[in-house]
Design an enzyme around this catalytic site. Structure first.
Site, mmCIF file in Angstrom:
data_model
loop_
_atom_site.group_PDB
_atom_site.id
_atom_site.type_symbol
_atom_site.label_atom_id
_atom_site.label_comp_id
_atom_site.label_asym_id
_atom_site.label_seq_id
_atom_site.Cartn_x
_atom_site.Cartn_y
_atom_site.Cartn_z
ATOM 1 N N THR A 185 0.935 -1.237 0.255
ATOM 2 C CA THR A 185 0.498 0.420 0.470
ATOM 3 C C THR A 185 0.651 0.944 0.179
ATOM 4 O O THR A 185 1.994 0.984 0.096
ATOM 5 C CB THR A 185 -0.809 -0.158 1.444
ATOM 6 O OG1 THR A 185 -1.780 -0.807 1.224
ATOM 7 C CG2 THR A 185 -1.794 1.466 1.563
ATOM 8 N N ARG A 213 -11.214 -10.582 -3.209
ATOM 9 C CA ARG A 213 -10.380 -10.484 -1.337
ATOM 10 C C ARG A 213 -10.386 -8.825 -1.798
ATOM 11 O O ARG A 213 -9.952 -8.310 -2.664
ATOM 12 C CB ARG A 213 -9.449 -10.794 -1.154
ATOM 13 C CG ARG A 213 -8.859 -10.446 0.652
ATOM 14 C CD ARG A 213 -7.781 -9.267 -0.017
ATOM 15 N NE ARG A 213 -7.413 -9.058 1.460
ATOM 16 C CZ ARG A 213 -6.095 -8.803 1.795
ATOM 17 N NH1 ARG A 213 -5.804 -7.249 0.186
ATOM 18 N NH2 ARG A 213 -5.813 -7.712 2.522
ATOM 19 N N VAL A 214 -11.447 -7.985 -0.930
ATOM 20 C CA VAL A 214 -10.724 -6.134 -0.364
ATOM 21 C C VAL A 214 -10.243 -5.983 0.818
ATOM 22 O O VAL A 214 -10.731 -6.990 1.709
ATOM 23 C CB VAL A 214 -12.164 -6.116 -0.610
ATOM 24 C CG1 VAL A 214 -11.861 -4.500 -0.377
ATOM 25 C CG2 VAL A 214 -12.106 -5.502 -2.383
ATOM 26 N N GLY A 215 -9.116 -5.520 0.793
ATOM 27 C CA GLY A 215 -8.825 -5.148 2.415
ATOM 28 C C GLY A 215 -8.794 -3.763 3.085
ATOM 29 O O GLY A 215 -10.153 -3.035 2.328
ATOM 30 N N ASP A 216 -7.986 -3.567 3.732
ATOM 31 C CA ASP A 216 -8.247 -1.914 4.516
ATOM 32 C C ASP A 216 -8.308 -0.622 3.588
ATOM 33 O O ASP A 216 -8.689 0.707 4.044
ATOM 34 C CB ASP A 216 -7.253 -1.992 5.592
ATOM 35 C CG ASP A 216 -6.054 -1.767 5.483
ATOM 36 O OD1 ASP A 216 -5.476 -0.774 5.395
ATOM 37 O OD2 ASP A 216 -5.132 -2.686 4.264
ATOM 38 N N THR A 236 -0.879 0.264 6.411
ATOM 39 C CA THR A 236 0.026 -0.273 5.667
ATOM 40 C C THR A 236 -0.169 -2.062 6.010
ATOM 41 O O THR A 236 0.344 -1.781 8.031
ATOM 42 C CB THR A 236 0.878 0.099 4.701
ATOM 43 O OG1 THR A 236 1.433 -1.351 3.971
ATOM 44 C CG2 THR A 236 1.790 0.081 5.986
ATOM 45 N N GLY A 237 -0.070 -3.139 5.823
ATOM 46 C CA GLY A 237 0.296 -4.278 6.012
ATOM 47 C C GLY A 237 -1.082 -4.956 5.990
ATOM 48 O O GLY A 237 -1.062 -5.106 5.202
ATOM 49 N N MET A 238 -1.856 -6.421 6.954
ATOM 50 C CA MET A 238 -2.295 -6.785 7.179
ATOM 51 C C MET A 238 -3.354 -6.923 6.641
ATOM 52 O O MET A 238 -4.042 -6.563 8.320
ATOM 53 C CB MET A 238 -1.839 -8.131 7.970
ATOM 54 C CG MET A 238 -3.240 -9.620 7.607
ATOM 55 S SD MET A 238 -3.107 -10.039 6.472
ATOM 56 C CE MET A 238 -1.739 -10.832 6.476
ATOM 57 N N GLY A 239 -3.766 -5.887 6.047
ATOM 58 C CA GLY A 239 -5.911 -5.683 5.842
ATOM 59 C C GLY A 239 -7.223 -6.122 7.039
ATOM 60 O O GLY A 239 -7.283 -5.370 7.126
#
Length: 323
Positions: A185, A213-216, A236-239
């Protein structure tokens, strides 16, 4: 007494203060010592050219919203960056799908999720914010809207990304690699010469993610949030972990309560650590900027850095970490 006369009388007399103690406290805590900083841009990771682009625009009098959009677009167009925009790593089915969000000083915001074939999702997100009554558009609807707004379709799967995906298909092993695969990100916050703050966040998501899949990053309050009286935060990182904690919103609210950007980022990470027994298996990082130009950042694992452009200098700064 008529309602409007009652309200008028209450605001004139001392009794009026007692009706809104929280609002008065917020204003006192956050605006009392406010001094407009020099224009400043901060962004996740060492996206040097992106922050330089945004920073130079700010110093040329460009509004924060325009600077943030143009700054992250640098990485959306960067084919060597396999985690953002054109050239991003595909999902498990070979689709490059993009997510992005943008937020303006007045609190307006827009986002797109699962957007295909458009190089600059952040600009589509801005169009959603400015040209529709909605906040978020997804999938085919987002693509149709982008085309209607004049964006051109193009193949975003580069030869290099396609070859890497085909190699992955041989084992189909999914295991996030800290600070590499999760380096997914660019989140950016800008304060312009008027003191207004704006932000943007854009990504192609985790490499070889499940289709859909959708993250943060496109979720307002998770990957990006700001309040023009307080400041802003990006993640940023694991959403999935960031979404569960509504991390960026949490940080801004902690700053509203008087926490520094650094303190707020640390509290947000500590909550995630407490919530997830497997926190050592993934990375999460937050970056925050308050209205005075103070910056904070914190992450789970060592290795996260952020870049700051101010006083016409671009600096890459390592973040403090839990581990």
């Amino acid at each position: 007494m008529k309602r409007r006369n009652f309200i008028k009388a209450a605001t004139i007399t001392g009794a009026g203060v007692s009706f809104f103690p929280a609002a008065c406290k917020v204003s006192a805590a956050n605006l009392k010592d406010y001094q407009k900083p020099n224009p400043i841009c901060v962004a996740t990771w060492n996206f040097h050219e992106a922050s330089k682009t945004a920073g130079e625009l700010l110093y040329n009098g460009i509004p924060a919203l325009d600077a943030a959009e143009q700054g992250v677009k640098v990485e959306e167009a960067n084919l060597s960056n396999t985690t953002v925009g054109n050239g991003g790593a595909p999902d498990r089915d070979g689709n490059v799908t993009l997510d992005a969000s943008i937020m303006a000083p007045n609190g307006d915001c827009g986002s797109v999720v699962y957007l295909k074939e458009i190089e600059h999702p952040v600009s589509v997100a801005r169009k959603v914010m400015e040209e529709t009554p909605h906040v978020m558009l997804a999938g085919e609807g987002a693509l149709q809207f982008a085309i209607q707004q004049g964006f051109k379709r193009q193949n975003l799967l580069t030869k290099e990304s396609e070859e890497a995906w085909k190699e992955w298909l041989k084992k189909k092993e999914y295991k996030p690699i800290i600070n590499i695969e999760n380096h997914d990100t660019i989140g950016m916050l800008c304060i312009d010469e008027t003191g207004d703050i704006a932000g943007a966040c854009t990504t192609s998501g985790l490499a070889y993610k499940m289709n859909g899949r959708v993250g943060d990053s496109p979720i307002i309050g998770a990957g990006l949030y700001l309040d023009n009286e307080i400041g802003g935060a990006v993640a940023t990182g694991m959403g999935e972990a960031i979404v569960k904690s509504v991390g960026s919103f949490l940080i801004v609210e902690l700053m509203r309560q008087g926490k520094t950007p650094q303190e707020a980022c640390e509290i947000a990470v500590q909550r995630i650590v407490k919530q997830h027994k497997n926190y050592k298996d993934f990375q999460v990082a937050f970056l925050a900027l308050d209205k005075n130009g103070n910056v904070g950042s914190y992450c789970i694992h060592q290795g996260f850095t952020y870049v700051k452009y101010q006083d016409k200098q671009n600096t890459n700064i390592p973040s403090k970490s839990h581990l």
